[in-house]
Motif scaffolding. Structure first.
Motif, PDB file in Angstrom:
ATOM      1  N   GLN A  66      -5.743  -5.661   3.973  1.00 58.06           N
ATOM      2  CA  GLN A  66      -6.793  -6.268   3.160  1.00 58.06           C
ATOM      3  C   GLN A  66      -8.102  -6.359   3.930  1.00 58.06           C
ATOM      4  OE1 GLN A  66      -5.820  -9.803   0.919  1.00 58.06           O
ATOM      5  NE2 GLN A  66      -7.926 -10.487   0.836  1.00 58.06           N
ATOM      6  N   HIS A  67      -8.028  -6.836   5.161  1.00 58.44           N
ATOM      7  CA  HIS A  67      -9.249  -6.961   5.965  1.00 58.44           C
ATOM      8  C   HIS A  67      -9.902  -5.594   6.167  1.00 58.44           C
ATOM      9  CE1 HIS A  67     -12.044  -8.320   9.029  1.00 58.44           C
ATOM     10  NE2 HIS A  67     -11.581  -7.380   9.854  1.00 58.44           N
ATOM     11  N   GLY A  68      -9.096  -4.594   6.499  1.00 57.51           N
ATOM     12  CA  GLY A  68      -9.642  -3.272   6.759  1.00 57.51           C
ATOM     13  C   GLY A  68     -10.253  -2.630   5.527  1.00 57.51           C
ATOM     14  N   ILE A  69      -9.565  -2.691   4.403  1.00 55.79           N
ATOM     15  CA  ILE A  69     -10.085  -2.073   3.181  1.00 55.79           C
ATOM     16  C   ILE A  69     -11.358  -2.776   2.715  1.00 55.79           C
ATOM     17  CG2 ILE A  69      -9.577  -1.708   0.728  1.00 55.79           C
ATOM     18  CD1 ILE A  69      -6.707  -1.098   1.505  1.00 55.79           C
ATOM     19  N   THR A  70     -11.453  -4.076   2.947  1.00 52.58           N
ATOM     20  CA  THR A  70     -12.686  -4.798   2.626  1.00 52.58           C
ATOM     21  C   THR A  70     -13.852  -4.251   3.444  1.00 52.58           C
ATOM     22  OG1 THR A  70     -11.449  -6.806   2.064  1.00 52.58           O
ATOM     23  CG2 THR A  70     -13.779  -7.073   2.564  1.00 52.58           C
ATOM     24  N   LEU A  71     -13.609  -3.940   4.718  1.00 49.57           N
ATOM     25  CA  LEU A  71     -14.646  -3.334   5.563  1.00 49.57           C
ATOM     26  C   LEU A  71     -14.997  -1.929   5.067  1.00 49.57           C
ATOM     27  CD1 LEU A  71     -13.448  -4.331   9.160  1.00 49.57           C
ATOM     28  CD2 LEU A  71     -15.105  -5.514   7.699  1.00 49.57           C
ATOM     29  N   ASP A  72     -13.988  -1.197   4.622  1.00 48.04           N
ATOM     30  CA  ASP A  72     -14.221   0.158   4.111  1.00 48.04           C
ATOM     31  C   ASP A  72     -15.131   0.126   2.882  1.00 48.04           C
ATOM     32  OD1 ASP A  72     -12.371   0.772   6.070  1.00 48.04           O
ATOM     33  OD2 ASP A  72     -10.728   1.151   4.660  1.00 48.04           O
ATOM     34  N   ALA A  73     -14.851  -0.790   1.978  1.00 51.85           N
ATOM     35  CA  ALA A  73     -15.653  -0.901   0.760  1.00 51.85           C
ATOM     36  C   ALA A  73     -17.108  -1.217   1.096  1.00 51.85           C
ATOM     37  CB  ALA A  73     -15.070  -1.984  -0.144  1.00 51.85           C
ATOM     38  N   GLN A  74     -17.318  -2.097   2.069  1.00 52.89           N
ATOM     39  CA  GLN A  74     -18.680  -2.443   2.462  1.00 52.89           C
ATOM     40  C   GLN A  74     -19.391  -1.235   3.066  1.00 52.89           C
ATOM     41  OE1 GLN A  74     -20.135  -5.691   1.969  1.00 52.89           O
ATOM     42  NE2 GLN A  74     -21.922  -4.361   2.264  1.00 52.89           N
ATOM     43  N   TYR A  98      -5.520   6.383   3.587  1.00 55.26           N
ATOM     44  CA  TYR A  98      -5.364   7.178   2.369  1.00 55.26           C
ATOM     45  C   TYR A  98      -6.120   8.503   2.516  1.00 55.26           C
ATOM     46  CZ  TYR A  98      -3.539   3.188  -0.359  1.00 55.26           C
ATOM     47  OH  TYR A  98      -2.786   2.151  -0.839  1.00 55.26           O
ATOM     48  N   GLY A  99      -5.598   9.557   1.896  1.00 60.40           N
ATOM     49  CA  GLY A  99      -6.296  10.834   1.908  1.00 60.40           C
ATOM     50  C   GLY A  99      -6.617  11.290   3.324  1.00 60.40           C
ATOM     51  N   ALA A 100      -7.888  11.643   3.554  1.00 65.94           N
ATOM     52  CA  ALA A 100      -8.311  12.139   4.862  1.00 65.94           C
ATOM     53  C   ALA A 100      -8.847  11.036   5.772  1.00 65.94           C
ATOM     54  CB  ALA A 100      -9.369  13.229   4.681  1.00 65.94           C
ATOM     55  N   SER A 101      -8.814   9.804   5.331  1.00 66.77           N
ATOM     56  CA  SER A 101      -9.316   8.693   6.142  1.00 66.77           C
ATOM     57  C   SER A 101      -8.315   8.317   7.229  1.00 66.77           C
ATOM     58  CB  SER A 101      -9.614   7.467   5.266  1.00 66.77           C
ATOM     59  OG  SER A 101     -10.677   7.728   4.385  1.00 66.77           O
ATOM     60  N   ASP A 102      -8.838   7.875   8.363  1.00 63.84           N
ATOM     61  CA  ASP A 102      -7.989   7.444   9.466  1.00 63.84           C
ATOM     62  C   ASP A 102      -7.508   6.008   9.247  1.00 63.84           C
ATOM     63  OD1 ASP A 102      -8.504   9.868  10.664  1.00 63.84           O
ATOM     64  OD2 ASP A 102     -10.086   9.096  11.975  1.00 63.84           O
ATOM     65  N   GLY A 103      -6.696   5.525  10.185  1.00 59.78           N
ATOM     66  CA  GLY A 103      -6.297   4.126  10.191  1.00 59.78           C
ATOM     67  C   GLY A 103      -5.109   3.808   9.302  1.00 59.78           C
ATOM     68  N   TYR A 104      -4.865   2.501   9.188  1.00 58.08           N
ATOM     69  CA  TYR A 104      -3.757   1.974   8.400  1.00 58.08           C
ATOM     70  C   TYR A 104      -4.288   0.904   7.454  1.00 58.08           C
ATOM     71  CZ  TYR A 104      -1.050   4.293  12.027  1.00 58.08           C
ATOM     72  OH  TYR A 104      -0.546   5.233  12.883  1.00 58.08           O
ATOM     73  N   PRO A 105      -3.824   0.885   6.206  1.00 56.24           N
ATOM     74  CA  PRO A 105      -4.388  -0.046   5.224  1.00 56.24           C
ATOM     75  C   PRO A 105      -4.015  -1.503   5.477  1.00 56.24           C
ATOM     76  CG  PRO A 105      -2.562   1.182   4.275  1.00 56.24           C
ATOM     77  CD  PRO A 105      -2.825   1.786   5.609  1.00 56.24           C
ATOM     78  N   TYR A 112       0.834  -1.201   0.000  1.00 61.40           N
ATOM     79  CA  TYR A 112       0.000   0.000   0.000  1.00 61.40           C
ATOM     80  C   TYR A 112       0.871   1.255   0.000  1.00 61.40           C
ATOM     81  CZ  TYR A 112      -3.250  -3.595   1.533  1.00 61.40           C
ATOM     82  OH  TYR A 112      -3.980  -4.748   1.624  1.00 61.40           O
ATOM     83  N   VAL A 113       0.524   2.194  -0.893  1.00 62.87           N
ATOM     84  CA  VAL A 113       1.315   3.424  -1.024  1.00 62.87           C
ATOM     85  C   VAL A 113       0.367   4.623  -0.956  1.00 62.87           C
ATOM     86  CG1 VAL A 113       3.066   4.633  -2.396  1.00 62.87           C
ATOM     87  CG2 VAL A 113       2.867   2.133  -2.547  1.00 62.87           C
ATOM     88  N   PRO A 114      -0.080   4.992   0.244  1.00 65.38           N
ATOM     89  CA  PRO A 114      -1.009   6.120   0.370  1.00 65.38           C
ATOM     90  C   PRO A 114      -0.404   7.456  -0.043  1.00 65.38           C
ATOM     91  CG  PRO A 114      -1.009   4.761   2.364  1.00 65.38           C
ATOM     92  CD  PRO A 114       0.163   4.338   1.536  1.00 65.38           C
ATOM     93  N   VAL A 115       0.924   7.546   0.078  1.00 66.75           N
ATOM     94  CA  VAL A 115       1.592   8.807  -0.234  1.00 66.75           C
ATOM     95  C   VAL A 115       2.604   8.576  -1.352  1.00 66.75           C
ATOM     96  CG1 VAL A 115       2.956  10.715   0.658  1.00 66.75           C
ATOM     97  CG2 VAL A 115       1.343   9.534   2.168  1.00 66.75           C
ATOM     98  N   VAL A 116       2.450   9.289  -2.445  1.00 71.18           N
ATOM     99  CA  VAL A 116       3.409   9.218  -3.540  1.00 71.18           C
ATOM    100  C   VAL A 116       4.655   9.986  -3.130  1.00 71.18           C
ATOM    101  CG1 VAL A 116       3.848   9.835  -5.945  1.00 71.18           C
ATOM    102  CG2 VAL A 116       1.576   9.059  -5.251  1.00 71.18           C
ATOM    103  N   PRO A 117       5.849   9.404  -3.296  1.00 73.59           N
ATOM    104  CA  PRO A 117       7.086  10.109  -2.919  1.00 73.59           C
ATOM    105  C   PRO A 117       7.150  11.503  -3.515  1.00 73.59           C
ATOM    106  CG  PRO A 117       7.566   7.831  -3.482  1.00 73.59           C
ATOM    107  CD  PRO A 117       6.118   8.055  -3.812  1.00 73.59           C
ATOM    108  N   GLY A 118       7.436  12.472  -2.653  1.00 75.27           N
ATOM    109  CA  GLY A 118       7.519  13.856  -3.106  1.00 75.27           C
ATOM    110  C   GLY A 118       6.234  14.636  -2.952  1.00 75.27           C
ATOM    111  N   LEU A 119       5.126  13.923  -2.634  1.00 78.61           N
ATOM    112  CA  LEU A 119       3.840  14.577  -2.446  1.00 78.61           C
ATOM    113  C   LEU A 119       3.377  14.408  -1.002  1.00 78.61           C
ATOM    114  CD1 LEU A 119       1.995  13.474  -5.717  1.00 78.61           C
ATOM    115  CD2 LEU A 119       3.282  15.576  -5.302  1.00 78.61           C
TER     116      LEU A 119
END
Length: 323
Positions: free
Chosen positions: A128-136, A119-126, A32-39
């Protein structure tokens, strides 16, 4: 001499073991790469920068993580399809707004853009289990709204987003009308050997050979190849043949797996499409392909009793896309 060779072998072995241990320990940072290097992690701009009317949406996943999303409507009374968009890995949803702007214009739809946890303004850390909950949580939010046609929700995922979208679509056969995958991988296990070739002997699934002894320690395998074979809804596969990140073979394998049981699968290739720009390099043909798919499988209510006008849009190689 023998002792020197043994010492060398032990040294190399120690380096390999240490390297593997680091890969296991820090694998989420590689996946997971929430932050692009340099941004920065924050959004560089909002939809208003592109003159898109939008709503800031704040959600709670089932495990309590606070999530941020943008809901962008074509116009206030738009009852067209609603695209639940899941982004690629690197960066945040703001980096996809130009594509979404064109999507709104070409498809006359609404778009819901979710920031995964971390990612972005969302809390937490990425994870697979967590992102699956986010999508739901995002899908449940859409189904609770009264300003959209909840029977016309379409999941659209690119790359990592395709893996997320496939899981969500499989789990919600009565809530998702159709699925669109673009440049998605068969699994993170297979991608490990693509990104770090020496790993193909230790990690893999559909496209790798070797002992694969480290598969069990991968915490985010994202086995899309297994999930896609269980999706019941119509699926559109959009594959850029110049993809420099995910080998196009992955998309072909996903289509083959899905098509063995799902007769509502369509596979379309774009000869000049790269990983991030297939929507752009594909031009009008790309958007017309998506439009035809939606017209057939997610029609307006008034068209439900009319015969399909797209009989040629039913399988791989049968789509007569405009040039």
């Amino acid at each position: 001499m023998v002792s020197y060779v043994n010492a060398l072998l032990y040294g190399v072995g120690g380096i390999v073991v240490a390297g593997m241990a680091l890969l296991v320990a820090f694998q989420e940072r590689l996946v997971y790469v929430p932050v692009v290097p340099g941004l920065t992690k924050s959004y560089p701009f909002t939809p208003s920068r592109l003159r898109l009317p939008y709503e800031d949406v704040w959600l709670r996943s089932s495990d309590g993580v606070r999530l941020h999303a943008w809901f962008i409507k074509l116009f206030p009374e738009c009852r067209g399809p609603t695209i639940l968009f899941f982004q690629e890995n690197a960066g945040n949803i703001a980096h996809r707004l130009e594509m979404v702007r064109i999507m709104l214009q070409k498809l006359h739809c609404n778009v819901f853009m979710l920031s995964y946890r971390g990612y972005g303004a969302s809390d937490g850390y990425p994870s697979q289990h967590g992102i699956t909950l986010d999508a739901q949580a995002a899908l449940d939010h859409l189904h609770a709204r009264t300003d959209i046609d909840t029977s016309r929700i379409v999941v659209f995922g690119r790359s990592l987003g395709g893996a997320v979208g496939a899981v969500l679509t499989k789990k919600n056969p009565n809530k998702v009308a159709a699925l669109i995958l673009e440049n998605t991988f068969t699994s993170i296990l297979d991608m490990a050997g693509v990104l770090l070739p020496f790993l193909k002997w230790f990690i893999g699934k559909s496209t790798s050979k070797g002992l694969k002894i480290l598969n069990i320690v991968v915490r985010s395998p994202w086995n899309t190849i297994d999930v896609i074979g269980q999706v019941e809804q119509p699926i559109l596969f959009l594959s850029g043949l110049q993809d420099e990140m995910v080998p196009p073979l992955h998309m072909q394998l996903l289509y083959a797996k899905a098509a063995t049981h799902n007769r509502q699968c369509v596979f379309v290739e774009f000869p000049t499409g790269m990983h991030m720009d297939t929507w752009l390099s594909g031009g009008d043909r790309y958007w017309r392909t998506v439009q035809l798919f939606l017209e057939q499988h997610v029609p307006e209510k008034k068209e439900e009793n009319q015969s399909s006008q797209n009989e040629n849009f039913s399988g791989k190689g049968s789509l007569k896309s405009p040039m």
